[in-house]
Scaffold this motif. Sequence first.
Motif, PDB file in Angstrom:
ATOM      1  N   GLY A   4      19.702  42.911   7.817  1.00  0.00           N
ATOM      2  CA  GLY A   4      20.910  42.065   7.782  1.00  0.00           C
ATOM      3  C   GLY A   4      21.810  42.380   8.617  1.00  0.00           C
ATOM      4  O   GLY A   4      22.719  41.608   9.177  1.00  0.00           O
ATOM      5  N   SER A   5      21.455  43.362   9.414  1.00  0.00           N
ATOM      6  CA  SER A   5      22.264  43.671  10.681  1.00  0.00           C
ATOM      7  C   SER A   5      21.298  43.438  11.825  1.00  0.00           C
ATOM      8  O   SER A   5      20.589  42.360  12.150  1.00  0.00           O
ATOM      9  N   ASN A   6      20.970  44.375  12.884  1.00  0.00           N
ATOM     10  CA  ASN A   6      20.189  44.073  13.927  1.00  0.00           C
ATOM     11  C   ASN A   6      18.933  44.947  14.273  1.00  0.00           C
ATOM     12  O   ASN A   6      18.385  45.452  14.740  1.00  0.00           O
ATOM     13  N   THR A   7      18.666  45.345  12.654  1.00  0.00           N
ATOM     14  CA  THR A   7      17.173  46.260  12.606  1.00  0.00           C
ATOM     15  C   THR A   7      16.328  45.615  11.747  1.00  0.00           C
ATOM     16  O   THR A   7      16.683  44.827  10.648  1.00  0.00           O
ATOM     17  N   VAL A   8      15.029  45.700  12.072  1.00  0.00           N
ATOM     18  CA  VAL A   8      13.815  45.358  11.260  1.00  0.00           C
ATOM     19  C   VAL A   8      13.004  46.628  10.943  1.00  0.00           C
ATOM     20  O   VAL A   8      12.651  47.475  11.909  1.00  0.00           O
ATOM     21  N   TYR A   9      12.847  46.906   9.640  1.00  0.00           N
ATOM     22  CA  TYR A   9      12.157  48.233   9.336  1.00  0.00           C
ATOM     23  C   TYR A   9      10.534  47.761   9.351  1.00  0.00           C
ATOM     24  O   TYR A   9      10.196  46.967   8.452  1.00  0.00           O
ATOM     25  N   LYS A  10       9.871  48.711  10.042  1.00  0.00           N
ATOM     26  CA  LYS A  10       8.366  48.556   9.816  1.00  0.00           C
ATOM     27  C   LYS A  10       7.775  49.708   8.667  1.00  0.00           C
ATOM     28  O   LYS A  10       8.151  50.923   9.248  1.00  0.00           O
ATOM     29  N   ILE A  11       7.304  49.410   7.826  1.00  0.00           N
ATOM     30  CA  ILE A  11       6.955  50.229   6.697  1.00  0.00           C
ATOM     31  C   ILE A  11       5.398  50.322   6.456  1.00  0.00           C
ATOM     32  O   ILE A  11       4.703  49.247   6.279  1.00  0.00           O
ATOM     33  N   SER A  12       4.739  51.614   6.288  1.00  0.00           N
ATOM     34  CA  SER A  12       3.602  51.883   6.110  1.00  0.00           C
ATOM     35  C   SER A  12       3.181  51.689   4.561  1.00  0.00           C
ATOM     36  O   SER A  12       4.315  51.868   3.901  1.00  0.00           O
ATOM     37  N   SER A  13       2.131  51.519   4.349  1.00  0.00           N
ATOM     38  CA  SER A  13       1.917  51.214   2.766  1.00  0.00           C
ATOM     39  C   SER A  13       1.973  52.997   2.194  1.00  0.00           C
ATOM     40  O   SER A  13       2.188  52.899   0.983  1.00  0.00           O
ATOM     41  N   SER A  14       2.166  53.938   2.808  1.00  0.00           N
ATOM     42  CA  SER A  14       2.397  55.269   2.448  1.00  0.00           C
ATOM     43  C   SER A  14       3.870  55.491   2.303  1.00  0.00           C
ATOM     44  O   SER A  14       4.274  56.495   1.875  1.00  0.00           O
ATOM     45  N   GLY A  15       4.904  54.556   2.873  1.00  0.00           N
ATOM     46  CA  GLY A  15       6.344  54.644   2.711  1.00  0.00           C
ATOM     47  C   GLY A  15       6.903  55.271   4.043  1.00  0.00           C
ATOM     48  O   GLY A  15       8.202  55.434   3.886  1.00  0.00           O
TER      49      GLY A  15
ATOM     50  N   VAL B 275       8.542  55.065   7.655  1.00  0.00           N
ATOM     51  CA  VAL B 275       9.639  53.829   8.031  1.00  0.00           C
ATOM     52  C   VAL B 275       9.801  54.105   9.569  1.00  0.00           C
ATOM     53  O   VAL B 275      10.027  55.094  10.007  1.00  0.00           O
ATOM     54  N   THR B 276       9.553  53.044  10.171  1.00  0.00           N
ATOM     55  CA  THR B 276      10.043  52.969  11.994  1.00  0.00           C
ATOM     56  C   THR B 276      11.099  51.914  11.930  1.00  0.00           C
ATOM     57  O   THR B 276      11.076  50.535  11.446  1.00  0.00           O
ATOM     58  N   ALA B 277      12.277  52.160  12.626  1.00  0.00           N
ATOM     59  CA  ALA B 277      13.215  51.230  12.799  1.00  0.00           C
ATOM     60  C   ALA B 277      13.075  50.434  14.139  1.00  0.00           C
ATOM     61  O   ALA B 277      13.079  50.923  15.069  1.00  0.00           O
ATOM     62  N   ILE B 278      13.145  49.083  14.078  1.00  0.00           N
ATOM     63  CA  ILE B 278      12.991  48.207  15.379  1.00  0.00           C
ATOM     64  C   ILE B 278      14.295  47.599  15.299  1.00  0.00           C
ATOM     65  O   ILE B 278      14.717  47.090  14.874  1.00  0.00           O
ATOM     66  N   ALA B 279      15.107  47.897  16.613  1.00  0.00           N
ATOM     67  CA  ALA B 279      16.122  47.347  17.106  1.00  0.00           C
ATOM     68  C   ALA B 279      16.119  45.843  17.693  1.00  0.00           C
ATOM     69  O   ALA B 279      15.195  45.685  18.308  1.00  0.00           O
ATOM     70  N   VAL B 280      16.573  44.910  16.975  1.00  0.00           N
ATOM     71  CA  VAL B 280      16.529  43.375  17.469  1.00  0.00           C
ATOM     72  C   VAL B 280      17.783  42.764  17.850  1.00  0.00           C
ATOM     73  O   VAL B 280      18.673  42.696  17.053  1.00  0.00           O
ATOM     74  N   GLY B 281      17.679  42.337  19.090  1.00  0.00           N
ATOM     75  CA  GLY B 281      18.860  41.454  19.562  1.00  0.00           C
ATOM     76  C   GLY B 281      20.282  42.359  19.662  1.00  0.00           C
ATOM     77  O   GLY B 281      20.198  43.571  19.769  1.00  0.00           O
TER      78      GLY B 281
ATOM     79  N   GLU C  21      24.175  40.969  15.846  1.00  0.00           N
ATOM     80  CA  GLU C  21      23.286  40.213  15.127  1.00  0.00           C
ATOM     81  C   GLU C  21      23.200  40.600  13.704  1.00  0.00           C
ATOM     82  O   GLU C  21      23.292  41.767  13.502  1.00  0.00           O
ATOM     83  N   LYS C  22      22.738  39.368  13.081  1.00  0.00           N
ATOM     84  CA  LYS C  22      22.423  39.623  11.615  1.00  0.00           C
ATOM     85  C   LYS C  22      20.956  39.088  11.269  1.00  0.00           C
ATOM     86  O   LYS C  22      20.641  37.849  11.168  1.00  0.00           O
ATOM     87  N   ILE C  23      20.064  40.060  11.547  1.00  0.00           N
ATOM     88  CA  ILE C  23      18.582  39.486  11.163  1.00  0.00           C
ATOM     89  C   ILE C  23      18.564  39.548   9.785  1.00  0.00           C
ATOM     90  O   ILE C  23      18.527  40.486   8.929  1.00  0.00           O
ATOM     91  N   SER C  24      18.071  38.480   9.473  1.00  0.00           N
ATOM     92  CA  SER C  24      18.032  38.149   7.852  1.00  0.00           C
ATOM     93  C   SER C  24      16.586  37.812   7.313  1.00  0.00           C
ATOM     94  O   SER C  24      16.409  37.992   6.396  1.00  0.00           O
TER      95      SER C  24
END
Length: 375
Positions: free
Chosen positions: A343-354, A356-362, A366-369
Amino acid sequence: MKKLLSNYGWRTTCALGIVLLLATLAGCDLFTKPSGSTGSTAHVYAVASGSGNVYEIDADNATAASTALVSTGQNSTGEMVIHGTKAFVAVGSYNNTAPGLYWFDLSSSTPTASLIGNKTSAQYLCVVSDTRGYVTSADYSGAYANAVYSFDPSNPSAGLGSEVTGFASGFYPQDIAYVSDGSGTGRVFVTDNANGKVYRLDAAAGTAVDLTFTTSAGGTTGLLPGEYDWDNNGSDDAGVFVANTGGYDANWNPLPGSIDFIPLNAASGSDIVTVQSNLSVGRLAAFDADHLVGTNYGGTWIIDLTKSSGDAGRVTEIKNSSGLSFGSIDVDTYGGYAYVPDGSNTVYKISSSGAVTAIAVGLSTEKISNVAVRE
């Protein structure tokens, strides 16, 4: 498209600091088009609701393009679905001038987002085939109809088709999904957030409701095609998982949500079972046939269907590197990972084991929804 649980049919300044800037630039090679080629080469995309910007994400390097690929230019830009080289984007009616269903061509070197047909308060959409798709429209203000419209993905200039009929009074549609039995036969399902219901459309034309299901909790929002042994006969059946946020009581206190399952070939409206109670999720995706990922504002969870409800490890909340909860009303999976915007400027990439990697976007504002995936 939202990731399937099996082979059955279905169903977003780069720099906040020097480190993020370098990481972003390192991933920009993916977005440099090979000689002689045109169009986007990404498989994951992020959508910014406030600006309408669509950004490419390098899934391998967990970075994002520094500039938008295209923009609707509208507030309340949300759900994006890709079919072939066409991308379809739903734009709601809040605080903008031209809401509705948009599309753009991913194969174009200079894509432009164009409105399909008349203005609507577009919410969610699905593509059934090259020539049949659906979009839901819902508007609290009443300026636009609460309805479901068909459209032709192969011919966006044809506009929107007629309204689907047979919904209950007070209908407030959200997610819509197509479920196939794997042999070419399928049905479209639609959620009703206001009434806590899911509707199945007729098989022949998909123009009217033929069955109505009442969910186990309110706030009925998300759908995920998949398989589940809903009748405990030892065999999984094709159908659709339903994400219920729980809604609110008369004093606007949040109520517990749930996950339900409806078989594709349900014989009556009573053919619906609760897969997980006391879990408020608005959208679902899947790592595989046994592991769902659900998200809602402020939280994201992995649900292990191999464990019984109430067992340790059945539901695990995923948190970021700072130990903080995150979530939204969208999730998708690609290449064995789930992608959840915050909802802000991050997309989280999540593996099946849990992990987490944060990806900064825009931009930082920005409000990445939403996220979208092209297989």
